[in-house]
Motif scaffolding. Structure first.
Motif, PDB file in Angstrom:
ATOM      1  N   UNK A 272      42.936   9.527 -25.442  1.00  0.00           N
ATOM      2  CA  UNK A 272      44.045  10.053 -24.651  1.00  0.00           C
ATOM      3  C   UNK A 272      44.168   9.310 -23.335  1.00  0.00           C
ATOM      4  N   UNK A 273      45.404   9.193 -22.866  1.00  0.00           N
ATOM      5  CA  UNK A 273      45.676   8.551 -21.580  1.00  0.00           C
ATOM      6  C   UNK A 273      46.746   9.362 -20.860  1.00  0.00           C
ATOM      7  N   UNK A 274      46.483   9.650 -19.582  1.00  0.00           N
ATOM      8  CA  UNK A 274      47.444  10.379 -18.763  1.00  0.00           C
ATOM      9  C   UNK A 274      48.202   9.356 -17.932  1.00  0.00           C
ATOM     10  N   UNK A 275      49.502   9.258 -18.152  1.00  0.00           N
ATOM     11  CA  UNK A 275      50.319   8.242 -17.515  1.00  0.00           C
ATOM     12  C   UNK A 275      50.639   8.610 -16.070  1.00  0.00           C
ATOM     13  N   UNK A 276      50.472   7.670 -15.126  1.00  0.00           N
ATOM     14  CA  UNK A 276      50.986   7.921 -13.775  1.00  0.00           C
ATOM     15  C   UNK A 276      52.502   8.055 -13.823  1.00  0.00           C
ATOM     16  N   UNK A 277      53.105   8.411 -12.695  1.00  0.00           N
ATOM     17  CA  UNK A 277      54.552   8.605 -12.653  1.00  0.00           C
ATOM     18  C   UNK A 277      55.272   7.366 -13.174  1.00  0.00           C
ATOM     19  N   UNK A 278      56.150   7.553 -14.158  1.00  0.00           N
ATOM     20  CA  UNK A 278      56.879   6.447 -14.762  1.00  0.00           C
ATOM     21  C   UNK A 278      58.016   5.981 -13.855  1.00  0.00           C
ATOM     22  N   UNK A 279      58.280   4.685 -13.885  1.00  0.00           N
ATOM     23  CA  UNK A 279      59.430   4.159 -13.156  1.00  0.00           C
ATOM     24  C   UNK A 279      60.716   4.559 -13.867  1.00  0.00           C
ATOM     25  N   UNK A 280      61.813   4.545 -13.131  1.00  0.00           N
ATOM     26  CA  UNK A 280      63.111   4.880 -13.710  1.00  0.00           C
ATOM     27  C   UNK A 280      63.481   3.829 -14.759  1.00  0.00           C
ATOM     28  N   UNK A 281      63.965   4.259 -15.902  1.00  0.00           N
ATOM     29  CA  UNK A 281      64.353   3.348 -16.958  1.00  0.00           C
ATOM     30  C   UNK A 281      63.737   3.745 -18.292  1.00  0.00           C
ATOM     31  N   UNK A 282      63.889   2.878 -19.274  1.00  0.00           N
ATOM     32  CA  UNK A 282      63.369   3.143 -20.617  1.00  0.00           C
ATOM     33  C   UNK A 282      61.953   2.591 -20.756  1.00  0.00           C
ATOM     34  N   UNK A 283      61.141   3.288 -21.518  1.00  0.00           N
ATOM     35  CA  UNK A 283      59.748   2.881 -21.735  1.00  0.00           C
ATOM     36  C   UNK A 283      59.437   2.926 -23.220  1.00  0.00           C
ATOM     37  N   UNK A 284      58.746   1.913 -23.696  1.00  0.00           N
ATOM     38  CA  UNK A 284      58.348   1.845 -25.102  1.00  0.00           C
ATOM     39  C   UNK A 284      56.830   1.782 -25.170  1.00  0.00           C
ATOM     40  N   UNK A 285      56.231   2.887 -25.551  1.00  0.00           N
ATOM     41  CA  UNK A 285      54.769   2.991 -25.604  1.00  0.00           C
ATOM     42  C   UNK A 285      54.248   2.629 -26.993  1.00  0.00           C
ATOM     43  N   UNK A 286      53.142   1.918 -27.025  1.00  0.00           N
ATOM     44  CA  UNK A 286      52.453   1.621 -28.282  1.00  0.00           C
ATOM     45  C   UNK A 286      50.970   1.890 -28.116  1.00  0.00           C
ATOM     46  N   UNK A 287      50.273   2.032 -29.232  1.00  0.00           N
ATOM     47  CA  UNK A 287      48.825   2.244 -29.235  1.00  0.00           C
ATOM     48  C   UNK A 287      48.208   1.377 -30.324  1.00  0.00           C
ATOM     49  N   UNK A 288      47.116   0.693 -29.999  1.00  0.00           N
ATOM     50  CA  UNK A 288      46.426  -0.170 -30.949  1.00  0.00           C
ATOM     51  C   UNK A 288      44.981   0.280 -31.079  1.00  0.00           C
ATOM     52  N   UNK A 289      44.623   0.712 -32.279  1.00  0.00           N
ATOM     53  CA  UNK A 289      43.268   1.183 -32.569  1.00  0.00           C
ATOM     54  C   UNK A 289      42.404   0.004 -33.005  1.00  0.00           C
ATOM     55  N   UNK A 290      41.185  -0.061 -32.479  1.00  0.00           N
ATOM     56  CA  UNK A 290      40.294  -1.203 -32.723  1.00  0.00           C
ATOM     57  C   UNK A 290      39.697  -1.217 -34.116  1.00  0.00           C
ATOM     58  N   UNK A 291      39.584  -0.042 -34.760  1.00  0.00           N
ATOM     59  CA  UNK A 291      38.855   0.059 -36.023  1.00  0.00           C
ATOM     60  C   UNK A 291      37.371   0.263 -35.778  1.00  0.00           C
ATOM     61  N   UNK A 292      36.635   0.674 -36.814  1.00  0.00           N
ATOM     62  CA  UNK A 292      35.181   0.832 -36.738  1.00  0.00           C
ATOM     63  C   UNK A 292      34.603   0.619 -38.138  1.00  0.00           C
ATOM     64  N   UNK A 293      33.367   1.093 -38.360  1.00  0.00           N
ATOM     65  CA  UNK A 293      32.730   0.896 -39.660  1.00  0.00           C
ATOM     66  C   UNK A 293      33.408   1.690 -40.774  1.00  0.00           C
ATOM     67  N   UNK A 294      34.135   2.763 -40.394  1.00  0.00           N
ATOM     68  CA  UNK A 294      34.731   3.629 -41.406  1.00  0.00           C
ATOM     69  C   UNK A 294      36.217   3.380 -41.609  1.00  0.00           C
ATOM     70  N   UNK A 295      36.912   2.873 -40.576  1.00  0.00           N
ATOM     71  CA  UNK A 295      38.361   2.740 -40.643  1.00  0.00           C
ATOM     72  C   UNK A 295      38.780   1.356 -40.137  1.00  0.00           C
ATOM     73  N   UNK A 296      39.798   0.787 -40.783  1.00  0.00           N
ATOM     74  CA  UNK A 296      40.349  -0.476 -40.317  1.00  0.00           C
ATOM     75  C   UNK A 296      41.219  -0.229 -39.076  1.00  0.00           C
ATOM     76  N   UNK A 297      41.578  -1.290 -38.379  1.00  0.00           N
ATOM     77  CA  UNK A 297      42.449  -1.173 -37.209  1.00  0.00           C
ATOM     78  C   UNK A 297      43.858  -0.777 -37.629  1.00  0.00           C
ATOM     79  N   UNK A 298      44.603  -0.171 -36.699  1.00  0.00           N
ATOM     80  CA  UNK A 298      45.982   0.241 -36.988  1.00  0.00           C
ATOM     81  C   UNK A 298      46.745   0.379 -35.682  1.00  0.00           C
ATOM     82  N   UNK A 299      48.073   0.479 -35.799  1.00  0.00           N
ATOM     83  CA  UNK A 299      48.943   0.515 -34.631  1.00  0.00           C
ATOM     84  C   UNK A 299      49.895   1.710 -34.708  1.00  0.00           C
ATOM     85  N   UNK A 300      50.110   2.366 -33.564  1.00  0.00           N
ATOM     86  CA  UNK A 300      51.112   3.426 -33.462  1.00  0.00           C
ATOM     87  C   UNK A 300      52.262   2.921 -32.623  1.00  0.00           C
ATOM     88  N   UNK A 301      53.476   3.032 -33.141  1.00  0.00           N
ATOM     89  CA  UNK A 301      54.641   2.495 -32.434  1.00  0.00           C
ATOM     90  C   UNK A 301      55.457   3.606 -31.801  1.00  0.00           C
TER      91      UNK A 301
END
Length: 252
Positions: A223-252
């Motif tokens: 989890x990440x708590x975002x500081x105050x966002x600037x005015x305008x549009x924002x496109x957040x993504x998340x990239x998971x590193x993977x581990x011994x049990x799961x491959x890496x993946x991305x959230x768009x």
């Protein structure tokens, strides 16, 4: 002053569960307590049947010999993944155990069976067997939300918010099969059981600019708590590193 108190008494006592012990008799007879020896044999899995894919059921079977052994057999591992050294316990039926485990952690490590013993038989441990569990494909559940005046989370993906409002983003990696069957559905089937919690890190970005890299916590979420966002549009993504049990993946 609110907890009830009980006076100890001769004989069985409901407060302590103990009676009066004759220490002289106990010491004199301590060495006379003996148990029959027992032997645990783990017949499956075998090294030849490895590797497995994480999330696939692996059958653990074997036998315990002794003086009509009863009780349970625990399955243990040498995995270095947090909280994965003890897996589960199986009851013995006529000295035999045969059950599947579908949540072994990823990696290469040893597994073995440990018999707990009973009133007649001593405890014992089987020889270790090395197995390899390969990672499975993962899917990242990625969410952006804020809390309303009532303290309830509100999904803000695709929404407009007022400048200065605090936004939370969190990402939870799941096995893809588990995600499709048990998470991304309206009514999960009763067969869904907790899976191995992911480990590793998730990097959160805004329009391709990295914001923060957070550790996946013991519940399997970063989890990440975002500081105050600037005015305008924002496109957040998340990239998971993977581990011994799961491959890496991305959230768009």
């Amino acid at each position: 002053g609110t907890t009830a108190s009980f006076n100890a008494a001769t004989g069985y006592d409901l407060a302590t569960g103990l009676g009066s012990v004759n220490a002289a008799n106990m010491v004199a007879d301590w060495g006379n307590v003996t148990f029959a020896s027992s032997t645990v044999t783990l017949t499956s899995p075998t090294a030849a049947s490895s590797p497995f894919t994480h999330g696939s059921p692996v059958t653990f079977s074997g036998t315990v010999t002794g003086s009509t052994p009863t009780g349970d057999v625990a399955i243990e591992t040498s995995s270095t993944e947090p909280g994965q050294q003890a897996q589960t316990t199986f009851p013995l039926t006529n000295g035999v155990f045969n059950f599947p485990i579908g949540y072994l952690p990823g990696g290469t490590y040893d597994v073995w069976a440990r018999y707990s013993g009973d009133t007649k038989n001593a405890a014992s441990t089987s020889s270790p067997v090395q197995i390899t569990v390969n990672p499975e494909n993962s899917t990242l559940l990625f969410q952006a939300f804020m809390y309303n005046s009532s303290g309830n989370p509100v999904n803000v993906s695709g929404q407009s918010i007022t400048y200065g409002q605090q936004v939370y983003v969190d990402a939870t990696p799941y096995g893809t099969n588990y995600y499709n069957t048990c998470v991304n559905v309206t009514s999960p089937p009763s067969t869904c059981k907790p899976q191995t919690a992911a480990t590793g890190t998730v990097t959160f970005s805004d329009s391709s600019s990295a914001l923060n890299t957070a550790l996946v916590n013991p519940e399997g979420t970063a989890e990440y708590v975002t500081p105050a966002l600037t005015v305008g549009s924002h496109s957040r993504t998340a990239n998971y590193s993977g581990d011994h049990s799961y491959t890496s993946s991305t959230g768009s």
